[in-house]
Design a protein around this motif. Sequence first.
Motif, PDB file in Angstrom:
ATOM      1  N   GLY A  50      55.164 -51.327 -42.853  1.00 52.40           N
ATOM      2  CA  GLY A  50      54.913 -52.499 -42.013  1.00 52.40           C
ATOM      3  C   GLY A  50      56.205 -53.166 -41.585  1.00 52.40           C
ATOM      4  N   ASP A  51      56.055 -54.354 -41.011  1.00 51.55           N
ATOM      5  CA  ASP A  51      57.214 -55.104 -40.545  1.00 51.55           C
ATOM      6  C   ASP A  51      57.999 -55.663 -41.719  1.00 51.55           C
ATOM      7  OD1 ASP A  51      56.627 -54.651 -37.921  1.00 51.55           O
ATOM      8  OD2 ASP A  51      55.729 -56.620 -37.559  1.00 51.55           O
ATOM      9  N   ALA A  52      59.283 -55.805 -41.485  1.00 53.17           N
ATOM     10  CA  ALA A  52      60.170 -56.397 -42.485  1.00 53.17           C
ATOM     11  C   ALA A  52      61.326 -57.053 -41.750  1.00 53.17           C
ATOM     12  CB  ALA A  52      60.680 -55.327 -43.447  1.00 53.17           C
ATOM     13  N   LEU A  53      62.075 -57.831 -42.466  1.00 50.51           N
ATOM     14  CA  LEU A  53      63.306 -58.404 -41.933  1.00 50.51           C
ATOM     15  C   LEU A  53      64.461 -57.860 -42.742  1.00 50.51           C
ATOM     16  CD1 LEU A  53      62.508 -62.223 -41.459  1.00 50.51           C
ATOM     17  CD2 LEU A  53      62.544 -60.438 -39.713  1.00 50.51           C
ATOM     18  N   ILE A  54      65.551 -57.582 -42.053  1.00 51.66           N
ATOM     19  CA  ILE A  54      66.793 -57.259 -42.751  1.00 51.66           C
ATOM     20  C   ILE A  54      67.711 -58.450 -42.532  1.00 51.66           C
ATOM     21  CG2 ILE A  54      67.773 -55.964 -40.800  1.00 51.66           C
ATOM     22  CD1 ILE A  54      69.054 -54.143 -43.045  1.00 51.66           C
ATOM     23  N   ILE A  55      68.260 -58.940 -43.609  1.00 52.99           N
ATOM     24  CA  ILE A  55      69.088 -60.149 -43.560  1.00 52.99           C
ATOM     25  C   ILE A  55      70.455 -59.802 -44.119  1.00 52.99           C
ATOM     26  CG2 ILE A  55      69.318 -62.537 -44.325  1.00 52.99           C
ATOM     27  CD1 ILE A  55      66.185 -62.386 -44.760  1.00 52.99           C
ATOM     28  N   SER A  56      71.447 -60.066 -43.304  1.00 51.09           N
ATOM     29  CA  SER A  56      72.836 -59.867 -43.704  1.00 51.09           C
ATOM     30  C   SER A  56      73.386 -61.211 -44.164  1.00 51.09           C
ATOM     31  CB  SER A  56      73.635 -59.353 -42.502  1.00 51.09           C
ATOM     32  OG  SER A  56      75.011 -59.448 -42.752  1.00 51.09           O
ATOM     33  N   MET A  57      74.138 -61.204 -45.272  1.00 51.66           N
ATOM     34  CA  MET A  57      74.697 -62.440 -45.837  1.00 51.66           C
ATOM     35  C   MET A  57      76.200 -62.257 -46.034  1.00 51.66           C
ATOM     36  SD  MET A  57      72.074 -63.018 -48.949  1.00 51.66           S
ATOM     37  CE  MET A  57      70.330 -62.923 -48.730  1.00 51.66           C
ATOM     38  N   ARG A  58      76.989 -63.173 -45.467  1.00 48.65           N
ATOM     39  CA  ARG A  58      78.436 -63.124 -45.641  1.00 48.65           C
ATOM     40  C   ARG A  58      78.892 -64.432 -46.301  1.00 48.65           C
ATOM     41  NH1 ARG A  58      81.500 -61.243 -40.682  1.00 48.65           N
ATOM     42  NH2 ARG A  58      80.910 -59.280 -41.639  1.00 48.65           N
ATOM     43  N   ASP A  59      79.587 -64.298 -47.418  1.00 48.48           N
ATOM     44  CA  ASP A  59      80.123 -65.453 -48.137  1.00 48.48           C
ATOM     45  C   ASP A  59      81.274 -66.036 -47.319  1.00 48.48           C
ATOM     46  OD1 ASP A  59      81.332 -67.283 -49.833  1.00 48.48           O
ATOM     47  OD2 ASP A  59      81.344 -65.961 -51.570  1.00 48.48           O
ATOM     48  N   VAL A  60      81.140 -67.294 -46.901  1.00 43.33           N
ATOM     49  CA  VAL A  60      82.179 -67.935 -46.089  1.00 43.33           C
ATOM     50  C   VAL A  60      82.905 -69.036 -46.861  1.00 43.33           C
ATOM     51  CG1 VAL A  60      81.152 -67.349 -43.853  1.00 43.33           C
ATOM     52  CG2 VAL A  60      80.481 -69.471 -44.995  1.00 43.33           C
ATOM     53  N   SER A  61      82.761 -69.066 -48.186  1.00 39.77           N
ATOM     54  CA  SER A  61      83.397 -70.131 -48.964  1.00 39.77           C
ATOM     55  C   SER A  61      84.917 -70.057 -48.867  1.00 39.77           C
ATOM     56  CB  SER A  61      82.929 -70.115 -50.424  1.00 39.77           C
ATOM     57  OG  SER A  61      83.110 -68.842 -50.986  1.00 39.77           O
ATOM     58  N   GLU A  62      85.501 -68.858 -48.913  1.00 41.71           N
ATOM     59  CA  GLU A  62      86.956 -68.744 -48.791  1.00 41.71           C
ATOM     60  C   GLU A  62      87.421 -69.170 -47.411  1.00 41.71           C
ATOM     61  OE1 GLU A  62      88.708 -65.046 -50.027  1.00 41.71           O
ATOM     62  OE2 GLU A  62      87.446 -64.967 -51.814  1.00 41.71           O
ATOM     63  N   ARG A  63      86.672 -68.768 -46.382  1.00 44.78           N
ATOM     64  CA  ARG A  63      87.041 -69.151 -45.019  1.00 44.78           C
ATOM     65  C   ARG A  63      86.962 -70.667 -44.856  1.00 44.78           C
ATOM     66  NH1 ARG A  63      83.683 -66.631 -40.227  1.00 44.78           N
ATOM     67  NH2 ARG A  63      82.108 -67.995 -41.103  1.00 44.78           N
ATOM     68  N   ARG A  64      85.914 -71.266 -45.409  1.00 43.38           N
ATOM     69  CA  ARG A  64      85.790 -72.728 -45.319  1.00 43.38           C
ATOM     70  C   ARG A  64      86.919 -73.421 -46.063  1.00 43.38           C
ATOM     71  NH1 ARG A  64      79.401 -74.232 -45.771  1.00 43.38           N
ATOM     72  NH2 ARG A  64      78.791 -73.287 -43.793  1.00 43.38           N
ATOM     73  N   SER A  65      87.282 -72.892 -47.223  1.00 44.11           N
ATOM     74  CA  SER A  65      88.382 -73.458 -47.987  1.00 44.11           C
ATOM     75  C   SER A  65      89.678 -73.348 -47.201  1.00 44.11           C
ATOM     76  CB  SER A  65      88.504 -72.747 -49.336  1.00 44.11           C
ATOM     77  OG  SER A  65      89.611 -73.234 -50.042  1.00 44.11           O
ATOM     78  N   SER A  66      89.906 -72.203 -46.590  1.00 44.64           N
ATOM     79  CA  SER A  66      91.108 -71.983 -45.783  1.00 44.64           C
ATOM     80  C   SER A  66      91.115 -72.916 -44.579  1.00 44.64           C
ATOM     81  CB  SER A  66      91.154 -70.524 -45.327  1.00 44.64           C
ATOM     82  OG  SER A  66      92.237 -70.315 -44.464  1.00 44.64           O
ATOM     83  N   GLU A  67      89.967 -73.069 -43.926  1.00 46.24           N
ATOM     84  CA  GLU A  67      89.868 -73.977 -42.780  1.00 46.24           C
ATOM     85  C   GLU A  67      90.129 -75.413 -43.216  1.00 46.24           C
ATOM     86  OE1 GLU A  67      85.939 -73.173 -41.329  1.00 46.24           O
ATOM     87  OE2 GLU A  67      86.576 -71.402 -40.207  1.00 46.24           O
ATOM     88  N   SER A  68      89.626 -75.784 -44.384  1.00 48.16           N
ATOM     89  CA  SER A  68      89.843 -77.125 -44.912  1.00 48.16           C
ATOM     90  C   SER A  68      91.330 -77.370 -45.175  1.00 48.16           C
ATOM     91  CB  SER A  68      89.032 -77.314 -46.195  1.00 48.16           C
ATOM     92  OG  SER A  68      89.274 -78.564 -46.754  1.00 48.16           O
ATOM     93  N   GLN A  85      93.808 -75.823 -43.745  1.00 52.14           N
ATOM     94  CA  GLN A  85      94.474 -75.849 -42.445  1.00 52.14           C
ATOM     95  C   GLN A  85      94.290 -77.217 -41.780  1.00 52.14           C
ATOM     96  OE1 GLN A  85      93.046 -72.929 -39.655  1.00 52.14           O
ATOM     97  NE2 GLN A  85      94.931 -72.989 -38.474  1.00 52.14           N
ATOM     98  N   LEU A  86      93.093 -77.768 -41.847  1.00 60.14           N
ATOM     99  CA  LEU A  86      92.849 -79.099 -41.278  1.00 60.14           C
ATOM    100  C   LEU A  86      93.672 -80.166 -41.993  1.00 60.14           C
ATOM    101  CD1 LEU A  86      89.000 -79.058 -40.648  1.00 60.14           C
ATOM    102  CD2 LEU A  86      90.810 -79.154 -38.933  1.00 60.14           C
ATOM    103  N   ARG A  87      93.764 -80.051 -43.320  1.00 58.18           N
ATOM    104  CA  ARG A  87      94.564 -80.998 -44.097  1.00 58.18           C
ATOM    105  C   ARG A  87      96.038 -80.908 -43.682  1.00 58.18           C
ATOM    106  NH1 ARG A  87      91.949 -81.498 -48.755  1.00 58.18           N
ATOM    107  NH2 ARG A  87      91.969 -79.269 -48.983  1.00 58.18           N
ATOM    108  N   ALA A  88      96.549 -79.696 -43.499  1.00 55.09           N
ATOM    109  CA  ALA A  88      97.944 -79.512 -43.073  1.00 55.09           C
ATOM    110  C   ALA A  88      98.155 -80.084 -41.669  1.00 55.09           C
ATOM    111  CB  ALA A  88      98.317 -78.040 -43.116  1.00 55.09           C
ATOM    112  N   GLN A  89      97.178 -79.883 -40.786  1.00 59.92           N
ATOM    113  CA  GLN A  89      97.290 -80.438 -39.434  1.00 59.92           C
ATOM    114  C   GLN A  89      97.295 -81.956 -39.462  1.00 59.92           C
ATOM    115  OE1 GLN A  89      93.988 -78.562 -37.436  1.00 59.92           O
ATOM    116  NE2 GLN A  89      95.226 -76.828 -36.758  1.00 59.92           N
ATOM    117  N   THR A  96     100.276 -84.332 -38.170  1.00 59.46           N
ATOM    118  CA  THR A  96     100.012 -85.398 -37.205  1.00 59.46           C
ATOM    119  C   THR A  96     100.527 -86.735 -37.722  1.00 59.46           C
ATOM    120  OG1 THR A  96      98.067 -84.230 -36.373  1.00 59.46           O
ATOM    121  CG2 THR A  96      98.178 -86.584 -35.926  1.00 59.46           C
ATOM    122  N   LEU A  97     100.287 -87.013 -39.013  1.00 53.56           N
ATOM    123  CA  LEU A  97     100.804 -88.264 -39.595  1.00 53.56           C
ATOM    124  C   LEU A  97     102.324 -88.293 -39.573  1.00 53.56           C
ATOM    125  CD1 LEU A  97      98.428 -88.834 -42.636  1.00 53.56           C
ATOM    126  CD2 LEU A  97      98.658 -90.272 -40.609  1.00 53.56           C
TER     127      LEU A  97
END
Length: 176
Positions: A97-115, A117-121, A125-126
């Motif tokens: 029958g029908d099913a869903l395939i779900i892909s999951m990518r952990d983005v915690s490292e990317r979010r930490s890196s983005e955070s 980078q924003l802090r450095a920016q 700026t200051l």
Amino acid sequence: LIEGLPDGLVVVDPQFTVLHANAAAQRFTGLEWPPPGEAPNLLALYPGPDRSRIETLLKELFQQDSTPVVFPATLRGADGMMTPLECAAGRIKLTTGDALIISMRDVSERRSSESEQLRAQRMQTLGNLAGSIAHDLNNVLTPVSMAMGILKDKIQDPLAQRAIDTVSRSVQRGSE
């Protein structure tokens, strides 16, 4: 191939019962595959408000032939830790029958890196703002300092000389 992917892949039936979870999905979710008992329901892994949003989204995928969707989610693993994910889901047809395939990518490292980078920016700026303020202040104080030197040479009154010296010292401290 599927077992070696760094992204988690989960296949669920229309009741969101997990039919398969690859090794990465098992790490994210803490699921054992094959499960020791009854297969788990995928929605149980999503906390609070995320659960109803994801349930609605996945039900829509089952109800219509729609294109795959990408969505953010937060998943609660077996250890209770919350993991931010970027997910993609699409409908597939299985012999059962029908099913869903779900892909999951952990983005915690990317979010930490983005955070970070924003802090450095923000810090940059200051720093730029502080440098600009110091430059503008020096532009204002330079003529005052020059005028104090001229006044000191022209005015002989001792009381006025002390006032000029006080202003000159203040201007010097302000321009450092």
